[in-house]
Design a protein around this motif. Structure first.
Motif, PDB file in Angstrom:
ATOM      1  N   ASP A  24      -6.471  12.236  -4.639  1.00  0.00           N
ATOM      2  CA  ASP A  24      -7.419  11.319  -4.002  1.00  0.00           C
ATOM      3  C   ASP A  24      -8.832  11.586  -4.501  1.00  0.00           C
ATOM      4  O   ASP A  24      -9.727  11.917  -3.747  1.00  0.00           O
ATOM      5  CB  ASP A  24      -7.327  11.412  -2.477  1.00  0.00           C
TER       6      ASP A  24
ATOM      7  N   GLU B 168      -4.482   6.494  -0.160  1.00  0.00           N
ATOM      8  CA  GLU B 168      -3.502   5.475  -0.510  1.00  0.00           C
ATOM      9  C   GLU B 168      -4.105   4.523  -1.530  1.00  0.00           C
ATOM     10  O   GLU B 168      -5.307   4.547  -1.765  1.00  0.00           O
ATOM     11  CB  GLU B 168      -3.025   4.704   0.720  1.00  0.00           C
ATOM     12  N   GLU B 169      -3.240   3.720  -2.124  1.00  0.00           N
ATOM     13  CA  GLU B 169      -3.720   2.736  -3.102  1.00  0.00           C
ATOM     14  C   GLU B 169      -2.890   1.469  -3.015  1.00  0.00           C
ATOM     15  O   GLU B 169      -1.723   1.491  -2.601  1.00  0.00           O
ATOM     16  CB  GLU B 169      -3.682   3.294  -4.522  1.00  0.00           C
ATOM     17  N   ALA B 170      -3.501   0.382  -3.413  1.00  0.00           N
ATOM     18  CA  ALA B 170      -2.811  -0.914  -3.437  1.00  0.00           C
ATOM     19  C   ALA B 170      -1.963  -0.996  -4.697  1.00  0.00           C
ATOM     20  O   ALA B 170      -2.330  -0.484  -5.754  1.00  0.00           O
ATOM     21  CB  ALA B 170      -3.830  -2.046  -3.408  1.00  0.00           C
ATOM     22  N   THR B 171      -0.812  -1.640  -4.567  1.00  0.00           N
ATOM     23  CA  THR B 171       0.089  -1.831  -5.696  1.00  0.00           C
ATOM     24  C   THR B 171       0.905  -3.094  -5.449  1.00  0.00           C
ATOM     25  O   THR B 171       0.611  -3.831  -4.502  1.00  0.00           O
ATOM     26  CB  THR B 171       1.007  -0.597  -5.895  1.00  0.00           C
TER      27      THR B 171
ATOM     28  N   VAL C  49       0.869  -1.165   0.000  1.00  0.00           N
ATOM     29  CA  VAL C  49       0.000   0.000   0.000  1.00  0.00           C
ATOM     30  C   VAL C  49       0.911   1.221   0.000  1.00  0.00           C
ATOM     31  O   VAL C  49       1.843   1.296   0.803  1.00  0.00           O
ATOM     32  CB  VAL C  49      -0.934   0.015   1.235  1.00  0.00           C
TER      33      VAL C  49
ATOM     34  N   ARG D 108      -9.682   8.586  -1.251  1.00  0.00           N
ATOM     35  CA  ARG D 108      -8.651   7.689  -0.737  1.00  0.00           C
ATOM     36  C   ARG D 108      -7.322   8.429  -0.675  1.00  0.00           C
ATOM     37  O   ARG D 108      -7.016   9.233  -1.542  1.00  0.00           O
ATOM     38  CB  ARG D 108      -8.490   6.470  -1.634  1.00  0.00           C
TER      39      ARG D 108
END
Length: 105
Positions: free
Chosen positions: A46, A52-55, A38, A50
């Protein structure tokens, strides 16, 4: 000036960690370790609230033929951080100390 041929992968034995996928320059590379991560979004990006983001992070080691220097690459999207093996060891120790401190809180 004469052209110097690239080293042949067959003339430089593969290290144990090499996955065997060589290019013309005799480049040894480990298999990639892929791990979910994350990451924070830059300020103002955003769109959906959000922050944050998943990667995914990809981690691999590599070495050029006829060189003793081993490098560790950490890649996320278009960004890559390449560090020497010794630097990777120091990073590992630093992260271990930091995580230990954070777990005490």
């Amino acid at each position: 000036m004469t052209d110097v041929p690239a080293p042949s992968p067959s003339s430089d034995p593969c290290p144990e960690w090499c996955c065997g996928d060589h290019d013309e320059e005799g480049y040894h590379q480990s298999c990639f370790e892929i791990l979910p991560a994350v990451v924070p979004l830059p300020p103002g990006c955003d769109g959906e609230g959000r922050s944050e983001e998943a990667t995914e992070l990809s981690v691999a080691a590599y070495r050029y033929s006829h060189s003793s220097a081993v490098w560790v690459a950490i890649t996320e999207g278009r960004q890559t951080l390449d560090v020497s093996l010794e630097s990777a060891r120091r990073l590992h120790a630093c992260l271990a100390r930091l995580l230990e401190q954070l777990e005490r809180v």
